[in-house]
Design a protein around this motif. Sequence first.
Motif, short mmCIF file in Angstrom:
data_model
loop_
_atom_site.label_atom_id
_atom_site.label_comp_id
_atom_site.label_asym_id
_atom_site.label_seq_id
_atom_site.Cartn_x
_atom_site.Cartn_y
_atom_site.Cartn_z
N SER A 36 0.83 -1.21 0.00
CA SER A 36 0.00 0.00 0.00
C SER A 36 0.86 1.26 0.00
N GLY A 38 3.98 1.56 -1.14
CA GLY A 38 4.85 1.72 -2.31
C GLY A 38 6.31 1.76 -1.89
N ASP A 39 7.16 2.18 -2.83
CA ASP A 39 8.61 2.13 -2.60
C ASP A 39 9.02 2.87 -1.34
N VAL A 41 11.55 4.66 1.21
CA VAL A 41 12.81 5.39 1.06
C VAL A 41 13.42 5.77 2.42
N PHE A 42 12.69 5.54 3.49
CA PHE A 42 13.23 5.90 4.81
C PHE A 42 12.47 5.14 5.89
N VAL A 60 8.47 5.23 12.17
CA VAL A 60 7.85 5.74 10.95
C VAL A 60 8.45 5.01 9.75
N GLU A 62 8.55 5.64 5.61
CA GLU A 62 8.19 6.63 4.60
C GLU A 62 8.44 6.09 3.21
N SER A 63 7.42 6.18 2.38
CA SER A 63 7.60 5.87 0.96
C SER A 63 7.82 7.19 0.23
N VAL A 64 8.02 7.11 -1.07
CA VAL A 64 8.18 8.34 -1.83
C VAL A 64 6.98 9.23 -1.59
N LYS A 65 5.82 8.61 -1.48
CA LYS A 65 4.58 9.38 -1.47
C LYS A 65 4.12 9.80 -0.08
N ALA A 66 4.36 8.96 0.93
CA ALA A 66 3.72 9.25 2.22
C ALA A 66 4.50 8.70 3.40
N ALA A 67 4.27 9.31 4.56
CA ALA A 67 4.84 8.81 5.81
C ALA A 67 3.75 8.07 6.56
#
Lengths: 131, 359
Positions: A36, A38-39, A41-42, A60, A62-67
């Motif tokens: 859900s 996605g990729d 990144v953190f 937390v 975090e994907s590219v799109k959302a935390a």
Amino acid sequence: MSQIPEELRYATSHEWVRMEDDGNVYVGISDHAQDSLGDLVFVEPPEVGDEISTGDECGVVESVKAASDIYAPMSGEVIAVNENLEDSPELVNQDPYGDGWIYQLKPANKAEWDELLSADDYATTLEDDED
Amino acid sequence: MGNRTPLYDAHLAAGGKMVDFSGWDMPIHYGSQLDEHHAVRRNAGVFDVSHMTVVDIQGEQATDYMRRLLANDVANVEAGQALYTAMLNEDGGVIDDLIVYKRDNGYRVVVNCATREKDLAWMEEQTSGFDVVVREHPDLAMLAVQGPEARGRLADLLPSAVAQHASTLKPFTFCEGAGWTVARTGYTGEDGLELILPGEQAPDFWQALLDAGVEPVGLGARDTLRLEAGLNLYGNDMDATITPLEANMGWTVAWTEGRDFIGRAALERRREEDHPVLRGLVLESKGVLRPHQRVITDQGEGETTSGTFSPTLGQAIALARLPAGVTGEVEVEIRNKRLPARVVKPPFVRNGKTVYKYL
């Protein structure tokens, strides 16, 4: 259809918990959760030594799109975090139940394990979400 | 169920993960937003942007109307050229940002879908006193084909009426034929074309692009690409309460003497005042910048307006509204921690290369 291993327990907030022979548990996020988001990144895991209670926000992802917050599925003391995620957060996408584990907990109350969802029950909550 | 573009079924067939986007069912990604981002930076990708609103302006006084309506000046470009501009309210606030295509006989503009109703109402209201007709074209599809390989992959796929001319287009020019508008414009910081075409032709053309090795790219990567390119997103980086001067869009305001465009008086006043400005930030530690994070500077506070993890740079970047004159190191507050960031001049990435400059 996402993977939901039988031997794990789950929280409705999409964390999984694996019980080891020594009574400590590994915690990560489910295949459904990583898919859900996605990729990734953190990843910000809790700190070793943190005492956390069931339901606490303790990290937390975090994907590219959302935390997205991660919540403690059980109470206890954080005894290890997955340091590989600092440079390779994509491990959570690639192997959410293995190399993508997030932290290890020494449970304060092992009875909480029984209150977590079984694989079947977790699958049912996912189906309900889709309705 | 939301509105669907002519490519809705094609998105599902390509594995698109559909989400609501201002009332439209649109693909956020087709599996991996990061892979799609890199495909556009390194090869070629195609975005369905048919949710955007195409409006034609025609009539004897179309040019006079456009010179009143828009902050940039259509008199400064010739037919066959495209122009980026803001449309302002009387207070100088940005109602929308748009691309204008100047034709031999009138204008075509493309406005944001989230602002469609407001834009159309405003444009209609301003026709008062002008011999001009404003007409929306909801029957059209729009595709952006972007990336270093984009124009090469497209070359053999365009209708013969535009193919020859399209191959020689210079940046920010366009050609038309057979109901197609083909423009060398984009929202990614890469070379490429944007195409407006009859909706019923879109599915076959989309398939031909995929067959030619162009990757489908969702709106998720569209956002990371535009942010790396330092391009504003309406609703994030500016809105009706923000003037172009505070949104790094001062260069799009044409101060042609004697031209009384809507918002001019307010902008002239704003120009004389101290006002914040839009700058870039690069996060110097791990973490991800997001919109609406507090920025602490030695000259006061600011706020991020857009932020993301930059797949090309491998670190977090943002646009932020800051007190004018802030340079060097600042701090961004993320979940009650203050992390160091550097103020930069966007764009961050152009044509696949890191290009930002420290301020």
